[in-house]
Design a protein around this motif. Structure first.
Motif, PDB file in Angstrom:
ATOM      1  N   GLN A 161      33.544  45.326  72.806  1.00 24.72           N
ATOM      2  CA  GLN A 161      34.272  45.864  73.953  1.00 24.72           C
ATOM      3  C   GLN A 161      35.762  45.554  73.860  1.00 24.72           C
ATOM      4  O   GLN A 161      36.603  46.411  74.154  1.00 24.72           O
ATOM      5  CB  GLN A 161      33.699  45.286  75.251  1.00 24.72           C
ATOM      6  N   GLY A 162      36.101  44.343  73.447  1.00 19.34           N
ATOM      7  CA  GLY A 162      37.505  43.986  73.328  1.00 19.34           C
ATOM      8  C   GLY A 162      38.230  44.809  72.283  1.00 19.34           C
ATOM      9  O   GLY A 162      39.333  45.320  72.524  1.00 19.34           O
ATOM     10  N   ILE A 163      37.611  44.979  71.111  1.00 13.32           N
ATOM     11  CA  ILE A 163      38.225  45.790  70.057  1.00 13.32           C
ATOM     12  C   ILE A 163      38.348  47.236  70.503  1.00 13.32           C
ATOM     13  O   ILE A 163      39.375  47.895  70.265  1.00 13.32           O
ATOM     14  CB  ILE A 163      37.388  45.694  68.764  1.00 13.32           C
ATOM     15  N   SER A 164      37.318  47.747  71.154  1.00 10.26           N
ATOM     16  CA  SER A 164      37.312  49.147  71.588  1.00 10.26           C
ATOM     17  C   SER A 164      38.426  49.422  72.591  1.00 10.26           C
ATOM     18  O   SER A 164      39.095  50.458  72.521  1.00 10.26           O
ATOM     19  CB  SER A 164      35.952  49.500  72.191  1.00 10.26           C
ATOM     20  N   LEU A 165      38.623  48.509  73.521  1.00 15.60           N
ATOM     21  CA  LEU A 165      39.684  48.697  74.517  1.00 15.60           C
ATOM     22  C   LEU A 165      41.060  48.683  73.867  1.00 15.60           C
ATOM     23  O   LEU A 165      41.951  49.448  74.257  1.00 15.60           O
ATOM     24  CB  LEU A 165      39.594  47.608  75.586  1.00 15.60           C
ATOM     25  N   MET A 166      41.249  47.833  72.874  1.00 15.89           N
ATOM     26  CA  MET A 166      42.530  47.767  72.178  1.00 15.89           C
ATOM     27  C   MET A 166      42.837  49.072  71.446  1.00 15.89           C
ATOM     28  O   MET A 166      43.998  49.432  71.259  1.00 15.89           O
ATOM     29  CB  MET A 166      42.524  46.599  71.189  1.00 15.89           C
ATOM     30  N   VAL A 167      41.798  49.778  71.036  1.00 13.98           N
ATOM     31  CA  VAL A 167      41.988  51.053  70.343  1.00 13.98           C
ATOM     32  C   VAL A 167      42.105  52.209  71.331  1.00 13.98           C
ATOM     33  O   VAL A 167      42.978  53.081  71.201  1.00 13.98           O
ATOM     34  CB  VAL A 167      40.817  51.305  69.366  1.00 13.98           C
ATOM     35  N   MET A 168      41.251  52.212  72.356  1.00 11.66           N
ATOM     36  CA  MET A 168      41.148  53.366  73.234  1.00 11.66           C
ATOM     37  C   MET A 168      42.327  53.500  74.191  1.00 11.66           C
ATOM     38  O   MET A 168      42.826  54.611  74.426  1.00 11.66           O
ATOM     39  CB  MET A 168      39.843  53.313  74.021  1.00 11.66           C
ATOM     40  N   PHE A 169      42.788  52.423  74.764  1.00  9.13           N
ATOM     41  CA  PHE A 169      43.877  52.519  75.739  1.00  9.13           C
ATOM     42  C   PHE A 169      45.143  53.132  75.152  1.00  9.13           C
ATOM     43  O   PHE A 169      45.731  54.037  75.747  1.00  9.13           O
ATOM     44  CB  PHE A 169      44.167  51.152  76.357  1.00  9.13           C
ATOM     45  N   PRO A 170      45.619  52.697  73.988  1.00  8.57           N
ATOM     46  CA  PRO A 170      46.795  53.367  73.424  1.00  8.57           C
ATOM     47  C   PRO A 170      46.543  54.840  73.095  1.00  8.57           C
ATOM     48  O   PRO A 170      47.426  55.683  73.296  1.00  8.57           O
ATOM     49  CB  PRO A 170      47.081  52.557  72.147  1.00  8.57           C
ATOM     50  N   LEU A 171      45.345  55.151  72.597  1.00  9.36           N
ATOM     51  CA  LEU A 171      45.064  56.537  72.226  1.00  9.36           C
ATOM     52  C   LEU A 171      45.061  57.462  73.442  1.00  9.36           C
ATOM     53  O   LEU A 171      45.546  58.591  73.370  1.00  9.36           O
ATOM     54  CB  LEU A 171      43.714  56.619  71.509  1.00  9.36           C
ATOM     55  N   THR A 172      44.521  56.994  74.569  1.00 12.70           N
ATOM     56  CA  THR A 172      44.400  57.871  75.732  1.00 12.70           C
ATOM     57  C   THR A 172      45.666  57.900  76.577  1.00 12.70           C
ATOM     58  O   THR A 172      46.114  58.968  77.000  1.00 12.70           O
ATOM     59  CB  THR A 172      43.216  57.431  76.610  1.00 12.70           C
ATOM     60  N   PHE A 173      46.258  56.734  76.819  1.00 15.22           N
ATOM     61  CA  PHE A 173      47.433  56.709  77.696  1.00 15.22           C
ATOM     62  C   PHE A 173      48.721  57.071  76.968  1.00 15.22           C
ATOM     63  O   PHE A 173      49.677  57.530  77.590  1.00 15.22           O
ATOM     64  CB  PHE A 173      47.558  55.349  78.377  1.00 15.22           C
ATOM     65  N   MET A 174      48.775  56.864  75.652  1.00 10.51           N
ATOM     66  CA  MET A 174      49.939  57.292  74.877  1.00 10.51           C
ATOM     67  C   MET A 174      49.657  58.654  74.270  1.00 10.51           C
ATOM     68  O   MET A 174      49.745  58.879  73.063  1.00 10.51           O
ATOM     69  CB  MET A 174      50.270  56.257  73.805  1.00 10.51           C
ATOM     70  N   SER A 175      49.277  59.576  75.140  1.00 11.41           N
ATOM     71  CA  SER A 175      48.981  60.953  74.748  1.00 11.41           C
ATOM     72  C   SER A 175      49.607  61.884  75.783  1.00 11.41           C
ATOM     73  O   SER A 175      50.303  61.438  76.693  1.00 11.41           O
ATOM     74  CB  SER A 175      47.464  61.178  74.666  1.00 11.41           C
ATOM     75  N   ASN A 176      49.332  63.167  75.638  1.00  9.50           N
ATOM     76  CA  ASN A 176      49.858  64.157  76.588  1.00  9.50           C
ATOM     77  C   ASN A 176      48.878  64.430  77.717  1.00  9.50           C
ATOM     78  O   ASN A 176      48.926  65.483  78.348  1.00  9.50           O
ATOM     79  CB  ASN A 176      50.196  65.453  75.865  1.00  9.50           C
ATOM     80  N   ALA A 177      47.962  63.468  77.982  1.00 13.30           N
ATOM     81  CA  ALA A 177      46.912  63.698  78.972  1.00 13.30           C
ATOM     82  C   ALA A 177      47.456  63.806  80.389  1.00 13.30           C
ATOM     83  O   ALA A 177      46.939  64.579  81.199  1.00 13.30           O
ATOM     84  CB  ALA A 177      45.872  62.579  78.903  1.00 13.30           C
ATOM     85  N   PHE A 178      48.520  63.060  80.703  1.00 18.44           N
ATOM     86  CA  PHE A 178      48.973  62.983  82.092  1.00 18.44           C
ATOM     87  C   PHE A 178      50.423  63.395  82.309  1.00 18.44           C
ATOM     88  O   PHE A 178      50.820  63.626  83.445  1.00 18.44           O
ATOM     89  CB  PHE A 178      48.757  61.562  82.618  1.00 18.44           C
ATOM     90  N   VAL A 179      51.206  63.433  81.252  1.00 19.16           N
ATOM     91  CA  VAL A 179      52.613  63.821  81.392  1.00 19.16           C
ATOM     92  C   VAL A 179      52.988  64.780  80.264  1.00 19.16           C
ATOM     93  O   VAL A 179      52.403  64.719  79.174  1.00 19.16           O
ATOM     94  CB  VAL A 179      53.544  62.581  81.350  1.00 19.16           C
ATOM     95  N   PRO A 180      53.958  65.681  80.489  1.00 18.17           N
ATOM     96  CA  PRO A 180      54.427  66.558  79.418  1.00 18.17           C
ATOM     97  C   PRO A 180      55.110  65.742  78.320  1.00 18.17           C
ATOM     98  O   PRO A 180      55.806  64.762  78.590  1.00 18.17           O
ATOM     99  CB  PRO A 180      55.430  67.485  80.123  1.00 18.17           C
ATOM    100  N   VAL A 181      54.916  66.152  77.082  1.00 21.68           N
ATOM    101  CA  VAL A 181      55.512  65.437  75.957  1.00 21.68           C
ATOM    102  C   VAL A 181      57.035  65.453  76.054  1.00 21.68           C
ATOM    103  O   VAL A 181      57.715  64.490  75.679  1.00 21.68           O
ATOM    104  CB  VAL A 181      55.058  66.066  74.627  1.00 21.68           C
TER     105      VAL A 181
END
Length: 274
Positions: free
Chosen positions: A192-212
């Motif tokens: 779980q710890g490793i997964s969170l370290m990978v997933m949070f940057p991938l999802t929040f540092m994307s264009n999911a919520f704000v325009p690039v």
């Protein structure tokens, strides 16, 4: 001597002498273990909390908090946000695959599979196949919540279904990465710890919520090459306009690459564990 101990003492020569498993048998064994995972979900409904409560909560929270600041109002923000929430929720849900795999391995469940003449990929692919239900539920609830809030996807039913299907495929593909984590980590908490370290940057540092375009140059460069951004853009194109663009192709290429890389790695490390 317990059954678990007996399975651990299988001689290597016996394991090597097991008959080869055909593709048809592999598929049948995978479906059998998928049904086992589905029955486990039915007995543990809390496994659905992250794909039922989270999509509804995140959709309402992000829309009303960021809608006015980013797009001027909530209605204008929904076409940008809903595909992002779908991708985020689906991809985040696949983290549980590796955690549950590690928990089963710690309980000795997979030790029993060691003595069975089954395909080595079946104990991994079975639960992942069952998790397709979870990804589908998450995407459906997000679309439904968006519609209740005023989201009107221009792609119609076909476009929405195509976006839903792409989200499920992306979640299943990324789950192989977390499955690999489950086979190499020492504990479920570690997975779980490793997964969170990978997933949070991938999802929040994307264009999911704000325009690039609103991001600093260095961050925008990362966002543009982030695989999650391609998935989000592809879902937007399908759901909002009903068009199959290059983003759909890039998203599918990323899915194929994930499976091609991490499925063999997962099987190899799983065989070493067994």
């Amino acid at each position: 001597m317990t059954a678990t101990t007996l399975t651990r003492t299988v001689h290597p020569a016996v394991a090597a002498a097991r008959p080869r498993v055909s593709m048809a048998e592999t598929f049948s064994q995978t479906m059998t273990l998928a049904w086992r995972a589905v029955k486990k979900m039915r007995r543990n409904p809390e496994q659905f909390f992250d794909v039922t409560i989270q999509p509804i909560l995140f959709t309402a929270m992000f829309a009303y908090i960021f809608g006015g600041a980013i797009s001027g109002d909530v209605a204008a923000y929904l076409p940008l946000m809903i595909p992002g929430i779908i991708a985020q929720t689906t991809l985040t849900a696949c983290m549980a695959t590796g955690v549950q795999l590690r928990e089963d391995m710690e309980k000795g469940v997979f030790d029993r599979f060691k003595s069975l003449p089954i395909a080595r990929i079946a104990p991994l692919a079975g639960p992942m196949t069952a998790d397709l239900i979870r990804y589908g539920v998450a995407a459906c609830l997000t679309f439904g919540m968006g519609v209740l809030m005023g989201y009107r996807p221009g792609g119609g039913f076909v476009g929405v279904f195509a976006g839903w299907l792409l989200a499920v495929i992306a979640g299943w593909s990324l789950a192989w990465l977390f499955t690999w984590f489950g086979t190499i980590a020492r504990s479920a908490q570690g997975v779980q710890g490793i997964s969170l370290m990978v997933m949070f940057p991938l999802t929040f540092m994307s264009n999911a919520f704000v325009p690039v375009e609103s991001l600093p140059g260095w961050l925008a460069a990362f966002v543009r090459v982030n695989p999650v951004s391609h998935v989000v853009s592809a879902i937007r194109d399908l759901a909002n306009t009903g068009t199959v663009t290059g983003e759909v192709g890039w998203a599918l290429v990323g899915c194929v690459a994930l499976v091609a890389i991490f499925a063999p790695l997962s099987v190899r490390s799983f065989r070493r564990r067994m």
